[in-house]
Design a protein around this motif. Structure first.
Motif, PDB file in Angstrom:
ATOM      1  N   GLN A 303       0.827  -1.207   0.000  1.00 34.98           N
ATOM      2  CA  GLN A 303       0.000   0.000   0.000  1.00 34.98           C
ATOM      3  C   GLN A 303       0.864   1.260   0.000  1.00 34.98           C
ATOM      4  OE1 GLN A 303      -3.007  -0.006  -0.685  1.00 34.98           O
ATOM      5  NE2 GLN A 303      -3.603   2.101  -0.279  1.00 34.98           N
ATOM      6  N   THR A 304       2.022   1.226   0.693  1.00 36.11           N
ATOM      7  CA  THR A 304       2.880   2.439   0.712  1.00 36.11           C
ATOM      8  C   THR A 304       3.328   2.767  -0.710  1.00 36.11           C
ATOM      9  OG1 THR A 304       4.011   1.144   2.410  1.00 36.11           O
ATOM     10  CG2 THR A 304       4.556   3.447   2.347  1.00 36.11           C
ATOM     11  N   LEU A 305       3.556   1.724  -1.524  1.00 37.09           N
ATOM     12  CA  LEU A 305       3.987   2.003  -2.897  1.00 37.09           C
ATOM     13  C   LEU A 305       2.885   2.700  -3.688  1.00 37.09           C
ATOM     14  CD1 LEU A 305       6.004  -1.132  -4.080  1.00 37.09           C
ATOM     15  CD2 LEU A 305       6.842   1.041  -3.216  1.00 37.09           C
ATOM     16  N   LYS A 306       1.596   2.454  -3.255  1.00 37.89           N
ATOM     17  CA  LYS A 306       0.478   3.047  -4.007  1.00 37.89           C
ATOM     18  C   LYS A 306       0.117   4.446  -3.501  1.00 37.89           C
ATOM     19  CE  LYS A 306      -2.780  -0.142  -4.030  1.00 37.89           C
ATOM     20  NZ  LYS A 306      -3.874  -1.012  -4.418  1.00 37.89           N
ATOM     21  N   ILE A 307       0.412   4.713  -2.202  1.00 37.21           N
ATOM     22  CA  ILE A 307      -0.012   5.986  -1.598  1.00 37.21           C
ATOM     23  C   ILE A 307       0.720   7.160  -2.248  1.00 37.21           C
ATOM     24  CG2 ILE A 307       0.027   7.392   0.500  1.00 37.21           C
ATOM     25  CD1 ILE A 307      -0.221   4.813   2.110  1.00 37.21           C
ATOM     26  N   PHE A 308       2.023   6.983  -2.477  1.00 37.92           N
ATOM     27  CA  PHE A 308       2.827   8.109  -2.949  1.00 37.92           C
ATOM     28  C   PHE A 308       2.729   8.245  -4.469  1.00 37.92           C
ATOM     29  CE2 PHE A 308       4.605   6.963   1.136  1.00 37.92           C
ATOM     30  CZ  PHE A 308       4.660   8.204   1.746  1.00 37.92           C
ATOM     31  N   PRO A 309       2.926   9.479  -4.974  1.00 33.41           N
ATOM     32  CA  PRO A 309       2.764   9.696  -6.413  1.00 33.41           C
ATOM     33  C   PRO A 309       3.751   8.882  -7.247  1.00 33.41           C
ATOM     34  CG  PRO A 309       3.597  11.687  -5.293  1.00 33.41           C
ATOM     35  CD  PRO A 309       3.201  10.720  -4.241  1.00 33.41           C
ATOM     36  N   SER A 310       4.939   8.592  -6.693  1.00 37.01           N
ATOM     37  CA  SER A 310       5.853   7.742  -7.470  1.00 37.01           C
ATOM     38  C   SER A 310       6.364   6.613  -6.594  1.00 37.01           C
ATOM     39  CB  SER A 310       7.029   8.566  -8.012  1.00 37.01           C
ATOM     40  OG  SER A 310       8.085   8.548  -7.089  1.00 37.01           O
ATOM     41  N   LYS A 311       6.662   5.478  -7.250  1.00 35.38           N
ATOM     42  CA  LYS A 311       7.125   4.301  -6.507  1.00 35.38           C
ATOM     43  C   LYS A 311       8.471   4.562  -5.832  1.00 35.38           C
ATOM     44  CE  LYS A 311       4.959   0.342  -8.712  1.00 35.38           C
ATOM     45  NZ  LYS A 311       5.148  -0.714  -9.687  1.00 35.38           N
ATOM     46  N   VAL A 312       9.281   5.453  -6.436  1.00 35.40           N
ATOM     47  CA  VAL A 312      10.604   5.734  -5.858  1.00 35.40           C
ATOM     48  C   VAL A 312      10.434   6.311  -4.448  1.00 35.40           C
ATOM     49  CG1 VAL A 312      12.789   6.936  -6.219  1.00 35.40           C
ATOM     50  CG2 VAL A 312      11.390   6.305  -8.163  1.00 35.40           C
ATOM     51  N   ILE A 313       9.453   7.241  -4.308  1.00 34.22           N
ATOM     52  CA  ILE A 313       9.236   7.839  -2.986  1.00 34.22           C
ATOM     53  C   ILE A 313       8.752   6.749  -2.018  1.00 34.22           C
ATOM     54  CG2 ILE A 313       8.042   9.651  -1.685  1.00 34.22           C
ATOM     55  CD1 ILE A 313       7.708  11.187  -4.257  1.00 34.22           C
ATOM     56  N   GLY A 314       7.816   5.911  -2.491  1.00 36.27           N
ATOM     57  CA  GLY A 314       7.303   4.822  -1.648  1.00 36.27           C
ATOM     58  C   GLY A 314       8.435   3.926  -1.168  1.00 36.27           C
ATOM     59  N   LEU A 315       9.324   3.546  -2.091  1.00 42.88           N
ATOM     60  CA  LEU A 315      10.454   2.676  -1.726  1.00 42.88           C
ATOM     61  C   LEU A 315      11.382   3.374  -0.740  1.00 42.88           C
ATOM     62  CD1 LEU A 315      11.767   0.793  -4.881  1.00 42.88           C
ATOM     63  CD2 LEU A 315      10.627  -0.150  -2.883  1.00 42.88           C
ATOM     64  N   ALA A 316      11.603   4.694  -0.971  1.00 41.45           N
ATOM     65  CA  ALA A 316      12.498   5.451  -0.087  1.00 41.45           C
ATOM     66  C   ALA A 316      11.915   5.493   1.328  1.00 41.45           C
ATOM     67  CB  ALA A 316      12.694   6.863  -0.628  1.00 41.45           C
ATOM     68  N   VAL A 317      10.575   5.671   1.432  1.00 42.55           N
ATOM     69  CA  VAL A 317       9.926   5.714   2.754  1.00 42.55           C
ATOM     70  C   VAL A 317      10.097   4.360   3.455  1.00 42.55           C
ATOM     71  CG1 VAL A 317       7.686   5.918   3.926  1.00 42.55           C
ATOM     72  CG2 VAL A 317       8.299   7.531   2.128  1.00 42.55           C
ATOM     73  N   GLN A 318       9.854   3.272   2.688  1.00 42.26           N
ATOM     74  CA  GLN A 318      10.018   1.930   3.278  1.00 42.26           C
ATOM     75  C   GLN A 318      11.459   1.711   3.741  1.00 42.26           C
ATOM     76  OE1 GLN A 318       8.775  -1.047   0.466  1.00 42.26           O
ATOM     77  NE2 GLN A 318       6.742  -0.175   0.316  1.00 42.26           N
ATOM     78  N   GLY A 319      12.398   2.105   2.876  1.00 37.68           N
ATOM     79  CA  GLY A 319      13.821   1.924   3.204  1.00 37.68           C
ATOM     80  C   GLY A 319      14.188   2.703   4.449  1.00 37.68           C
ATOM     81  N   ALA A 320      13.676   3.961   4.536  1.00 35.56           N
ATOM     82  CA  ALA A 320      13.998   4.803   5.692  1.00 35.56           C
ATOM     83  C   ALA A 320      13.431   4.175   6.963  1.00 35.56           C
ATOM     84  CB  ALA A 320      13.420   6.198   5.483  1.00 35.56           C
TER      85      ALA A 320
END
Ligand code: HEM
Length: 366
Positions: A303-320
């Motif tokens: 779901q985090t990958l879908k919430i953000f406008p781009s997958k890169v931001i979603g991945l960065a949030v997960q990584g952080a």
């Protein structure tokens, strides 16, 4: 003299077994107030052992190639005596392990047991958590059902969003442009050999660290006193504690049987709980099923990958988030472990859990 005593005498002369038993079992004292949450490590050990046994039994009939994998699992379910039982125990067991892992991790967080001198125990635990999730992910592909195929396609696709190396990572994980025979081969090798070997080694390290440092005293009750600052190595002793054997082992066994009872309940009364309809059809790369969702413990990431406008931001949030969790003991360095004296941490803790649950539920219904 009884044959048992003669055997013990024989071994005692050669190995000093009585001394070993005294040092590690009857004379090894653990905290008197150790609660249910202190048994979760033993529960995990028991559940992992069960996965190894059922996994080896499944290997007898499972065929790791795209043409036969699905049929071999159907054969195990319908033809092999008690094959259905072995498979259900393995599938349900993997889900119960994730529940026990989360509870173990959350209780260690709540009681502040990750703090000095247990930072390395936490780090090895964090690695175990990730290895366990990788075992679940690789195992999901093996039945070669529609669910396996498409869930793995979605999961490996996510790696493609990583800047620069993304495409290469996807190719590497899949062994080609699409999920196929090569993906099944590498996931099979990882699932039955690579990851279990690694997991076994890291479990060994985790237990060594836990035993060397000593189990932490629960930070509750009027008699709890924060320990003196630690300037050199000190094994945490519990002179007023209870013997590991038989007292503490009895507690561990009670918790293990509780989890086994829950596992048996799901296996016999709700076996379909973790096996959705798409798991009953063979993989078809040309037909995308309408509702492919990852397993419940990956829903937050999905779901985090879908919430953000781009997958890169979603991945960065997960990584952080995962990095923060990994290095937490090196950031949260105050010695205070009592939850009542850590209001900021406890507030973030419960808000974090609520947020994760909410995002997962959103992922399930979206
Ligand atoms: C394969 C998975 C794991 C196994 C088999 C395992 C096993 C154990 C055992 C047997 C203990 C001692 C008894 C107890 O406190 O439960 C323990 C303690 C501990 N574990 Fe794990 N563990 C696992 C995963 C994790 C994870 C995911 C974390 C956190 C990221 C973690 C962090 C810790 C810490 C910090 C302690 C020390 C607790 C204390 O002394 O109070 N472990 N583990």
């Amino acid at each position: 003299m009884s044959p048992l005593k003669r055997l013990v005498d024989y071994l005692d002369v050669r190995l000093g077994v009585r001394e070993l038993v005294r040092q590690n079992l009857t004379g090894y004292l653990v905290p008197r107030r150790a609660n249910f949450f202190y048994t979760l490590g033993a529960v995990l050990l028991a559940l992992f052992s069960l996965q190894v046994v059922t996994g080896i039994l499944l290997l007898i009939y499972y065929r790791p190639d795209a043409a036969n994998a699905f049929a071999s699992v159907q054969y195990i379910m319908n033809e092999v005596p008690y094959g259905w039982l072995i498979r259900y125990v393995h599938v349900v067991g993997s889900n119960i392990i994730v529940i026990a892992l989360l509870l173990h991790m959350l209780s260690v967080l709540f009681m502040g047991s990750y703090k000095k001198p247990r930072e390395l125990t936490w780090l090895t635990g964090f690695i175990l958590f990730n290895l366990s999730l990788a075992l679940c992910l690789t195992g999901y592909l093996l039945p070669w059902s529609q669910l396996s195929f498409w869930a793995t396609t979605v999961a490996t696709d996510a790696a493609g969003a990583v800047p620069v190396v993304g495409e290469m990572a996807v190719q590497f994980l899949r062994g080609g442009a699409m999920v196929g025979e090569a993906t099944l081969g590498r996931f099979f090798a990882l699932h039955v050999m690579g990851l279990p070997l690694l997991l076994g080694a890291v479990i060994g390290l985790h237990l060594f660290l836990m035993r060397r440092v000593g189990i932490s005293r629960p930070p509750f009750g009027p008699e709890y006193e924060p320990p003196a600052p630690l300037l050199s190595f000190r094994h945490e002793e519990h002179p007023d504690g209870i013997p590991f054997f038989p007292h503490y082992v009895a507690k561990d066994l009670a918790a293990i049987f509780f989890f086994l009872a829950a596992l048996a309940w799901v296996v016999f009364y709700a076996p379909a709980l973790f096996i959705p309809p798409a798991a009953l059809e063979p993989a078809d790369p040309f037909v995308t099923p309408p509702h492919i969702k990852p397993e419940w413990y990956f829903l937050w990431a999905y779901q985090t990958l879908k919430i953000f406008p781009s997958k890169v931001i979603g991945l960065a949030v997960q990584g952080a988030f995962m990095t923060l969790l990994a290095v937490l003991p090196f950031l949260d360095i105050g010695p205070e472990r009592r939850p009542a004296h850590r209001p900021l941490f406890v507030t973030c803790y419960f808000l974090g859990i609520l947020l994760m649950v909410a995002i997962s539920i959103w992922g399930h219904y979206s």
